[in-house]
Design a protein around this motif. Structure first.
Motif, PDB file in Angstrom:
ATOM      1  N   GLU A  70      36.256 -19.796 -43.009  1.00 13.10           N
ATOM      2  CA  GLU A  70      34.799 -19.844 -42.918  1.00 13.10           C
ATOM      3  C   GLU A  70      34.277 -18.502 -42.412  1.00 13.10           C
ATOM      4  N   LEU A  71      33.350 -17.924 -43.146  1.00 10.76           N
ATOM      5  CA  LEU A  71      32.766 -16.646 -42.762  1.00 10.76           C
ATOM      6  C   LEU A  71      31.477 -16.893 -41.993  1.00 10.76           C
ATOM      7  N   LEU A  72      31.244 -16.067 -40.997  1.00 12.61           N
ATOM      8  CA  LEU A  72      30.032 -16.172 -40.195  1.00 12.61           C
ATOM      9  C   LEU A  72      29.051 -15.098 -40.624  1.00 12.61           C
ATOM     10  N   ASP A  73      27.788 -15.404 -40.533  1.00  6.40           N
ATOM     11  CA  ASP A  73      26.754 -14.432 -40.854  1.00  6.40           C
ATOM     12  C   ASP A  73      26.664 -13.431 -39.705  1.00  6.40           C
ATOM     13  N   GLY A  74      26.812 -12.156 -40.009  1.00  4.52           N
ATOM     14  CA  GLY A  74      26.811 -11.113 -38.990  1.00  4.52           C
ATOM     15  C   GLY A  74      25.535 -11.071 -38.172  1.00  4.52           C
ATOM     16  N   MET A  75      24.405 -11.228 -38.806  1.00  2.00           N
ATOM     17  CA  MET A  75      23.132 -11.191 -38.095  1.00  2.00           C
ATOM     18  C   MET A  75      23.007 -12.373 -37.138  1.00  2.00           C
ATOM     19  N   GLU A  76      23.491 -13.527 -37.546  1.00  2.00           N
ATOM     20  CA  GLU A  76      23.441 -14.706 -36.678  1.00  2.00           C
ATOM     21  C   GLU A  76      24.352 -14.525 -35.457  1.00  2.00           C
TER      22      GLU A  76
END
Length: 87
Positions: A70-76
């Motif tokens: 699962e990839l996370l959104d960098g901005m979040e």
């Protein structure tokens, strides 16, 4: 260009130490015309170890992506960190 020196130059430890400190690159020591040792100052060693650690972490991250992690959104992630730690 790599620096190559014969092993007999190790007899002059003061000179080879000064050379290693000012060069900031590994020095390849040969014995009978073949590679035998690699000599470097501590700053060069630390730089190489840091690069190796970075490459290890990059390889681990690439493996995670390849395994469909699962990839996370960098901005979040940054938003959460700023909220938690400020700035």
């Amino acid at each position: 260009m790599p620096v190559i020196r014969p092993i007999r130059e190790l007899q002059n430890t003061t000179e080879i130490s000064h050379f290693a400190k000012t060069l900031n690159e590994p020095i390849f020591i040969t014995k009978n015309g073949r590679n035998d040792l690699v000599l470097m100052n501590d700053a060069v060693y630390e730089r190489i170890m840091a690069q190796n650690e970075m490459y290890r972490k990059l390889a681990a991250a690439e493996a995670e992506v390849a395994d469909a992690a699962e990839l996370l959104d960098g901005m979040e992630v940054l938003k959460e960190l700023r909220g938690k730690y400020g700035k």
